[in-house]
Design a protein around this motif. Sequence first.
Motif, mmCIF file in Angstrom:
data_model
loop_
_atom_site.group_PDB
_atom_site.id
_atom_site.type_symbol
_atom_site.label_atom_id
_atom_site.label_comp_id
_atom_site.label_asym_id
_atom_site.label_seq_id
_atom_site.Cartn_x
_atom_site.Cartn_y
_atom_site.Cartn_z
ATOM 1 N N UNK A 1 0.924 -1.343 -0.008
ATOM 2 C CA UNK A 1 0.062 0.174 0.241
ATOM 3 C C UNK A 1 0.869 1.207 -0.020
ATOM 4 N N UNK A 2 0.414 2.146 -0.577
ATOM 5 C CA UNK A 2 1.164 3.719 -0.588
ATOM 6 C C UNK A 2 0.697 4.414 0.629
ATOM 7 N N UNK A 3 1.718 4.316 1.395
ATOM 8 C CA UNK A 3 1.367 5.259 2.541
ATOM 9 C C UNK A 3 2.321 6.524 2.801
ATOM 10 N N UNK A 4 1.726 7.642 2.426
ATOM 11 C CA UNK A 4 2.477 9.098 2.474
ATOM 12 C C UNK A 4 3.590 8.795 1.481
ATOM 13 N N UNK A 5 3.578 8.270 0.402
ATOM 14 C CA UNK A 5 4.467 8.404 -0.569
ATOM 15 C C UNK A 5 5.413 6.857 -0.699
ATOM 16 N N UNK A 6 5.207 6.361 0.631
ATOM 17 C CA UNK A 6 6.059 5.252 0.470
ATOM 18 C C UNK A 6 5.246 3.884 0.339
ATOM 19 N N UNK A 7 6.011 3.009 -0.347
ATOM 20 C CA UNK A 7 5.395 1.534 -0.522
ATOM 21 C C UNK A 7 5.469 0.754 0.700
ATOM 22 N N UNK A 8 4.492 0.404 1.348
ATOM 23 C CA UNK A 8 4.709 -0.555 2.411
ATOM 24 C C UNK A 8 3.990 -1.957 2.207
#
Lengths: 327, 316
Positions: A14-21
């Motif tokens: 998932x994209x969380x604040x621009x980071x892929x987690x």
Amino acid sequence: MKKVLEIKNYSLALNVNGLLKQAVNNIDLYVEEGEAVALVGESGCGKSLTALSIAGLTPKKSQVLSGEILLNQENVLSYHDQDWRRVRGNEVSMIFQEPMTALDPLYKVGLQIEEASTIHGLSRKKARVRAQQLMEKVGFNDIDKVYKMYPHQLSGGMRQRILICIALMESPTMLIADEPTTALDAMVQRQVLYTMKDVSSSMNTSLLFISHDLDLVSQVCRRVYVMYQGKIVESGLCHDILVEPSHPYTRDLLSSMPSIHKRGKELPAIKGSVPSLESRKNKGCPFAPRCKQAMPICLEINPPNTQKGTRKASCHLLKEENGWIPC
Amino acid sequence: MDTMLAFNDVSFSYKNNRGRVKKVLQNINLTINKGETFALIGESGSGKSTLAELSSRLLLCDSGTITFENQNIQKLKGASLKAFYKNVQIVFQDPYSSLDEKKTICSLIEEPLIIHHVGNKKERLEMVKAMMDEVGLSQMYLHVLPTKLSGGLRQRVAIAIALIIKPSLVILDESVSALDVSIQAQVLNLLVSLQKKLNLTYLFITHDLQVVGYIADRIAVMYRGRIVEIAPTRELFDNPLHYYTRNLIAAGTNNDQKEAQNTFFIEDKEGEGCAFSTLCQRATERCKSEVPELVEIQQDHFVSCFTMLESKKLHQ
């Protein structure tokens, strides 16, 4: 047995604040024809994301990192909207948690059941006959009356039965139920559970049952997958796992359930809570920070998948000399 | 034992704006003793939460009396009413909608103290900190918004808000139902230890039999606005007398599958007779026309069922 659903090495981020987690981590799972399988874990463990992936309903900000999902031997990850329109309802159907919000308050429930078939081209007359047959199957006794009712006139248990009807209108090969009984109380919960099980097995529909209640799912499912932080930490036959859980997470989950036999004693709760997606580390066993038996190695190295008979688990405590073979 | 809260023949009904009346509670009689955990169980719509709202005087009853420490709470006014509100606190089910998301944890927990004029600013902050320790909240959350907290931590905040003004009766309305199993265990442990430490009385409302079996001292079973059975926990689980309770226990503990079935299609029939008579296999003509009273059939074990009473008479 033919495998209706097979998930191989599937990862989703998932994209969380621009980071892929990474929310779902290399999971393997299969469901055979006519089988009932459970997926169990706390909220935030990726159960629902897995379910949504199978029905092609993942959020827009998500990205598939690896693996494939085979539904009747076809990889659904390559499907376009048009393919999905054909597949949903026919091959895979879903029942959601909230029977209060899943129905349209402005339409009579009969019409909403019909719609599942008319949208695939069946005439209203035929759809109506089919809908009424299904309503009888799930246990409504006054069908003509209920058919003309609006959702708000029905109780939670009845609404959930309507949703079961909608999901089964096109006789799907695979039915996914995402916490279908969580919002209901004990007695109704059980009735809905058995209805779902009976109706789906009479139609030879496979069932993937998602829940956080191990005890409950063991009543209807044959096999269970236990999920923690996007990873499947243990899987096997329900009965085996309830009697003798091998992963510490499964064990703690079971022992933290309250019951009359534990009166007067402190409940052995799992300390802390499931970390949010942003604060997860990729190193070591995901359960290590909350595990009572954690060793230094647990924080460093992710335990390998091991197998013993029909069971699979990944934990550093499971040794080869005890029959756990790497797989 | 001292009685803390007593319901004496209490009835309550909701009226909609067309003048239709729906009877929610009918002839409720019960007593809650000091220091015990009294649980209410029953299906949704059976009137559990309405009973909680009556106990805390969020609603006023139509008939009957509710007494709290020998005062009729219906008649309280002014300062004594405020004192009553201070003594009775509620923790609600959903920790996501019961906390104001625009206030910090500190100001949320402090608010009841301000309302009841306790201490000055400095003293209040100390009390908030002490309370947070008590419920297991780290002080780093002091100036954080509730949106940053998980469900379990939010429920701890809700408990802290309820306990900060030192109430004697805490009403827990499905307070652990929305939590995950592992978090639920943490909160249950917390509630048990706080009860011992602060000498609290709990009115515990839930539909989860396992939770009730773990935490409650006495249980009242509600069905369609009436109490059908009251008994100590062990007794109720081992020897349920009312047929509804038997069904409920069979469904919850997974022992007898047959008794748990056929309890779904209930026509909403207002009026005469035992509410369970339409589903009860042993219902007689009398059950359909008369309402059985709640009778003490053994010591501390109350039940309202004609069939049970008669079989008891035969035994004697």
